[in-house]
Scaffold this motif. Sequence first.
Motif, PDB file in Angstrom:
ATOM      1  N   GLY A  48       0.805  -1.219   0.000  1.00 34.96           N
ATOM      2  CA  GLY A  48       0.000   0.000   0.000  1.00 34.96           C
ATOM      3  C   GLY A  48       0.838   1.269   0.000  1.00 34.96           C
ATOM      4  N   LYS A  51       1.998   1.667  -3.488  1.00 41.62           N
ATOM      5  CA  LYS A  51       0.890   2.071  -4.352  1.00 41.62           C
ATOM      6  C   LYS A  51       0.471   3.518  -4.123  1.00 41.62           C
ATOM      7  CE  LYS A  51      -1.292  -0.126  -6.759  1.00 41.62           C
ATOM      8  NZ  LYS A  51      -1.171  -0.385  -8.221  1.00 41.62           N
ATOM      9  N   PHE A  53      -1.149   4.667  -1.322  1.00 36.43           N
ATOM     10  CA  PHE A  53      -2.386   4.807  -0.559  1.00 36.43           C
ATOM     11  C   PHE A  53      -2.199   5.634   0.712  1.00 36.43           C
ATOM     12  CE2 PHE A  53      -3.595   0.444  -2.461  1.00 36.43           C
ATOM     13  CZ  PHE A  53      -4.006   1.060  -3.636  1.00 36.43           C
ATOM     14  N   TYR A 237      -4.580   1.837   5.831  1.00 37.80           N
ATOM     15  CA  TYR A 237      -4.345   0.423   6.150  1.00 37.80           C
ATOM     16  C   TYR A 237      -5.395  -0.451   5.475  1.00 37.80           C
ATOM     17  CZ  TYR A 237      -4.193  -3.801   9.133  1.00 37.80           C
ATOM     18  OH  TYR A 237      -4.149  -5.091   9.607  1.00 37.80           O
ATOM     19  N   SER A 240      -5.249  -0.526   1.694  1.00 34.96           N
ATOM     20  CA  SER A 240      -4.147  -1.383   1.231  1.00 34.96           C
ATOM     21  C   SER A 240      -4.546  -2.845   1.228  1.00 34.96           C
ATOM     22  CB  SER A 240      -2.913  -1.176   2.124  1.00 34.96           C
ATOM     23  OG  SER A 240      -2.456   0.156   2.069  1.00 34.96           O
ATOM     24  N   TYR A 241      -5.131  -3.304   2.325  1.00 35.70           N
ATOM     25  CA  TYR A 241      -5.511  -4.712   2.415  1.00 35.70           C
ATOM     26  C   TYR A 241      -6.670  -5.050   1.480  1.00 35.70           C
ATOM     27  CZ  TYR A 241      -2.382  -6.017   6.190  1.00 35.70           C
ATOM     28  OH  TYR A 241      -1.252  -6.327   6.925  1.00 35.70           O
ATOM     29  N   TYR A 251      -0.985  -8.379  -6.685  1.00 38.43           N
ATOM     30  CA  TYR A 251      -0.352  -8.528  -5.379  1.00 38.43           C
ATOM     31  C   TYR A 251       0.503  -9.790  -5.270  1.00 38.43           C
ATOM     32  CZ  TYR A 251       0.210  -9.109  -0.340  1.00 38.43           C
ATOM     33  OH  TYR A 251       0.745  -9.302   0.908  1.00 38.43           O
TER      34      TYR A 251
END
Length: 332
Positions: A48, A51, A53, A237, A240-241, A251
Motif C-alpha cells: 500500500g 501504491k 495509498f 491500512y 491497502s488490504y 499482489y
Amino acid sequence: MLSTGLAARLVAIAALTLGFSAAADAQDKKTLKLQDTTAYTQQPIVFGVEKGFFAEEGLTVEFVGTQDPVTAVSRGDVTFAFGPTSVYLRAAALGAPIKIVSAAFRSKGPYFLIARKGITSFAGLKGKTIGVGPDTSGNLASVARYLLKAEGIDPDRDVTLFAAGATEKAYGALETSQVDATIIHQPFAALGEIEGVSTTLARAWDYLPTYHTGVLIAGDDVIAKDPELLRRGLRAYFKSYTYAKAHYDEYLPWLQARLKINPEAVKRALHQEDDVWDANPAVDPKAIHDTQQMEIDVGNQKEFYDAAKYIDVRFIPQEYVKPFVYPTRKTQ
C-alpha cells in the motif's frame, strides 16, 4: 481589459491563496509510525505504501524496529500495531496505556496445526511433542490446546507441549525433528505441504470461528493528541488490504518476489487463507466475549475483563465496515 492596478491585486490575491494552500498542505502532512516487519501477513502495508495509498492520506510512513508492540505503542514510538486480541486485551486490562482501535485485516484464527511426515491424524499425536509458539501460555498455545481437546487428545497427559517458537523458528523445529507437530502461521503450512515436510491436520477457524485473533492497538496518548493521524492511518491500512485482496493478479507476484521462499508456497498460502481475509475494521463484541471464554477455559485468563473499557472504535473507516460473517464450526 483589466486595469494594471486590478490585475496586480488579482495576482496578489492568487499568490496569497496559493501560499495559504501550500502552507495548509505542509501543515497537514503527518508521519505514521508502524512496526517494521518482514511477516507475510503484514506485506500489504508495504504494498500500500508503494501504491501511494498512505501518501493519498497525507501520510509519510516510517517503519520502526521493535519486538514489543505494546511498549512501542504505549510510548508513541509506533502509532498503531497489529497483534493477537487476547494478548493485547490482557495487556490493557493489566494497566498498559493502550486501546484496541480496530479489528485487523482479519480477526479469525489463521493458525494451522501441522504434523511431521508420517503423522496423518490427531490419533498419531499421542505420546508426541507439540510446538505451541514462543511460550506455553500465549494465544497459539490456547488454540493448540483447544484443537487437541476437540479431537480427543488431553494436552496435559497425552502429549508434551513445547515452546518451539513461531513462524520460521516453529517450522525449523518441526523440520529438524525437535517437535512432531506444531501450531503455525502461513506461509509455512503451505511450504511444509509442498516440501513434503508436513501434513496439515487442522485449520483453527474451522474449530473456533468466533475466536478473535487480530486487532490493531494504539496508545492512549496518540488517541488523545492526534486522532486525525489515527483516522487517516486506519483508512490507508484498510485500503491497502482491500486492494491487495481484490487484485491478487497484481499482489501475488509482488509478494512472491519479496518473500524469500518457494513462490508456489506463497501462492498456496494466499488462497488457503482467502476466506478469513475480510478486511473488516469492526470489532464484534460476541467474538470478544467468546475469545475471553476460551482463554478462561484453557487457563490463560482467570475472569472476564470489561472489554468495553479497552476498545475505542471511533476512528475506524466506516466505508470498510461489513456485517460479521463466520464460518460454520467443525463438528467433532
